[in-house]
Design a protein around this motif. Structure first.
Motif, PDB file in Angstrom:
ATOM      1  N   VAL A  32       0.858  -1.166   0.332  1.00 36.26           N
ATOM      2  CA  VAL A  32       0.155   0.304  -0.027  1.00 36.26           C
ATOM      3  C   VAL A  32       0.774   0.445   0.164  1.00 36.26           C
ATOM      4  N   ALA A  33       2.185   1.115   0.453  1.00 42.70           N
ATOM      5  CA  ALA A  33       2.837   2.590   0.569  1.00 42.70           C
ATOM      6  C   ALA A  33       3.341   2.795  -0.702  1.00 42.70           C
ATOM      7  N   CYS A  34       4.040   1.562  -1.490  1.00 48.48           N
ATOM      8  CA  CYS A  34       4.319   1.441  -2.283  1.00 48.48           C
ATOM      9  C   CYS A  34       3.893   2.392  -3.383  1.00 48.48           C
ATOM     10  N   ALA A  35       2.730   1.650  -3.381  1.00 47.56           N
ATOM     11  CA  ALA A  35       1.263   2.316  -4.435  1.00 47.56           C
ATOM     12  C   ALA A  35       1.739   3.584  -4.302  1.00 47.56           C
ATOM     13  N   GLU A  36       0.963   3.441  -3.201  1.00 50.85           N
ATOM     14  CA  GLU A  36       0.283   5.181  -3.098  1.00 50.85           C
ATOM     15  C   GLU A  36       1.129   6.573  -3.177  1.00 50.85           C
ATOM     16  N   THR A  37       2.696   5.402  -2.865  1.00 48.14           N
ATOM     17  CA  THR A  37       3.670   6.883  -3.243  1.00 48.14           C
ATOM     18  C   THR A  37       4.345   6.988  -4.683  1.00 48.14           C
ATOM     19  N   LEU A  38       4.384   5.941  -4.863  1.00 44.44           N
ATOM     20  CA  LEU A  38       4.380   6.173  -6.291  1.00 44.44           C
ATOM     21  C   LEU A  38       3.591   6.654  -7.091  1.00 44.44           C
ATOM     22  N   LEU A  39       2.355   6.975  -6.552  1.00 42.96           N
ATOM     23  CA  LEU A  39       1.388   7.321  -7.259  1.00 42.96           C
ATOM     24  C   LEU A  39       1.191   9.070  -6.981  1.00 42.96           C
ATOM     25  N   SER A  40       2.118   8.899  -5.457  1.00 37.44           N
ATOM     26  CA  SER A  40       1.884  10.390  -5.164  1.00 37.44           C
ATOM     27  C   SER A  40       3.543  11.139  -6.180  1.00 37.44           C
ATOM     28  N   LEU A  41       4.621  10.337  -6.692  1.00 40.92           N
ATOM     29  CA  LEU A  41       6.058  11.369  -7.276  1.00 40.92           C
ATOM     30  C   LEU A  41       5.223  11.253  -8.737  1.00 40.92           C
ATOM     31  N   GLU A  42       4.597  10.327  -9.059  1.00 40.77           N
ATOM     32  CA  GLU A  42       3.870  10.249 -10.212  1.00 40.77           C
ATOM     33  C   GLU A  42       3.067  11.364 -10.390  1.00 40.77           C
ATOM     34  N   ARG A  43       2.752  12.131  -9.845  1.00 38.96           N
ATOM     35  CA  ARG A  43       2.325  13.435 -10.111  1.00 38.96           C
ATOM     36  C   ARG A  43       2.754  14.827  -9.493  1.00 38.96           C
ATOM     37  N   LEU A  44       3.340  14.406  -8.414  1.00 41.40           N
ATOM     38  CA  LEU A  44       4.303  15.348  -8.197  1.00 41.40           C
ATOM     39  C   LEU A  44       5.299  15.622  -9.249  1.00 41.40           C
ATOM     40  N   ARG A  45       6.230  14.406 -10.202  1.00 47.51           N
ATOM     41  CA  ARG A  45       6.709  14.789 -10.507  1.00 47.51           C
ATOM     42  C   ARG A  45       6.362  15.799 -12.176  1.00 47.51           C
ATOM     43  N   GLY A  46       4.646  14.868 -12.348  1.00 45.48           N
ATOM     44  CA  GLY A  46       4.531  15.533 -13.683  1.00 45.48           C
ATOM     45  C   GLY A  46       4.050  17.388 -13.560  1.00 45.48           C
ATOM     46  N   GLN A  47       3.469  17.602 -12.689  1.00 47.74           N
ATOM     47  CA  GLN A  47       3.837  19.259 -12.222  1.00 47.74           C
ATOM     48  C   GLN A  47       4.583  20.030 -11.608  1.00 47.74           C
ATOM     49  N   VAL A  48       6.220  19.129 -11.630  1.00 48.86           N
ATOM     50  CA  VAL A  48       7.583  20.380 -11.461  1.00 48.86           C
ATOM     51  C   VAL A  48       7.676  20.205 -13.486  1.00 48.86           C
ATOM     52  N   ALA A  49       7.415  19.343 -14.191  1.00 47.81           N
ATOM     53  CA  ALA A  49       7.578  18.833 -15.456  1.00 47.81           C
ATOM     54  C   ALA A  49       6.628  20.074 -15.886  1.00 47.81           C
ATOM     55  N   ALA A  50       5.627  20.552 -15.737  1.00 49.69           N
ATOM     56  CA  ALA A  50       4.601  21.877 -16.502  1.00 49.69           C
ATOM     57  C   ALA A  50       4.948  23.128 -15.484  1.00 49.69           C
ATOM     58  N   GLY A  51       5.599  22.450 -14.875  1.00 49.57           N
ATOM     59  CA  GLY A  51       6.079  23.978 -14.183  1.00 49.57           C
ATOM     60  C   GLY A  51       5.091  24.745 -12.786  1.00 49.57           C
ATOM     61  N   ILE A  52       4.384  23.693 -12.530  1.00 51.91           N
ATOM     62  CA  ILE A  52       3.711  24.258 -11.416  1.00 51.91           C
ATOM     63  C   ILE A  52       3.873  24.185 -10.427  1.00 51.91           C
ATOM     64  N   VAL A  53       5.187  23.591  -9.930  1.00 51.54           N
ATOM     65  CA  VAL A  53       5.683  23.097  -8.565  1.00 51.54           C
ATOM     66  C   VAL A  53       6.787  23.641  -8.656  1.00 51.54           C
TER      67      VAL A  53
END
Length: 167
Positions: A146-167
């Motif tokens: 559970v921790a692994c999957a939720e962290t991977l989803l969170s990092l996927e979103r965060l990295r997408g936001q960083v790439a888009a310049g949102i964060v």
């Protein structure tokens, strides 16, 4: 159908995930249920079983080096470590050393590393003690998936936001 009997729907990943599971073979019969429950739960969370690799090492002390080598390959999006450290005074430094080293690998490589390395306050090698810890490791496998999957989803979103310049 009641809420609790309905199938749980987990979010999908935008990209395929690949996970390494590094397991100590010391007390393999006790630690193995962690791998089994991890594998089942991570599959339920949309990580293809063919994308989850099991690596065995002699003991928990050997886990961090293997985790580091695997992280440096950049082949894995996450790495899980599982082992039993019997704290008998002589081995009291092992669990702390392993956990610190895993955190160090994670921070240096930015590959998430999860620990299911367990150090019981008291461990008796009886049938009852072994049965208790097998069940405990089965639960840890579920929790670490559970921790692994939720962290991977969170990092996927965060990295997408960083790439888009949102964060």
């Amino acid at each position: 159908m009641t809420e609790t009997s309905q199938a749980v729907s987990h979010p999908q990943f935008a990209r395929p995930q690949r996970v390494a599971f590094v397991q100590s073979s010391w007390h393999r019969d006790i630690v193995a249920p962690c791998w089994e429950s991890f594998r089942a739960e991570i599959a339920a969370r949309h990580v293809d079983p063919s994308q989850v690799d099991l690596f065995e090492v002699p003991g928990s002390f050997e886990i961090p080096l293997h985790v580091q080598v695997l992280a440096k390959t950049r082949r894995y999006t996450a790495i899980v470590a599982a082992g039993l450290v019997v704290d008998t005074g002589v081995h009291s430094y092992v669990a702390d050393t392993v956990i610190r080293a895993l955190m160090d690998v994670q921070l240096r490589t930015e590959i998430p590393v999860f620990s299911a390395v367990v150090t019981p306050g008291e461990f008796r090698e009886t049938d009852e003690g072994a049965a208790f810890f097998r069940q405990h490791f089965a639960q840890k496998g579920l929790e670490v998936a559970v921790a692994c999957a939720e962290t991977l989803l969170s990092l996927e979103r965060l990295r997408g936001q960083v790439a888009a310049g949102i964060v």
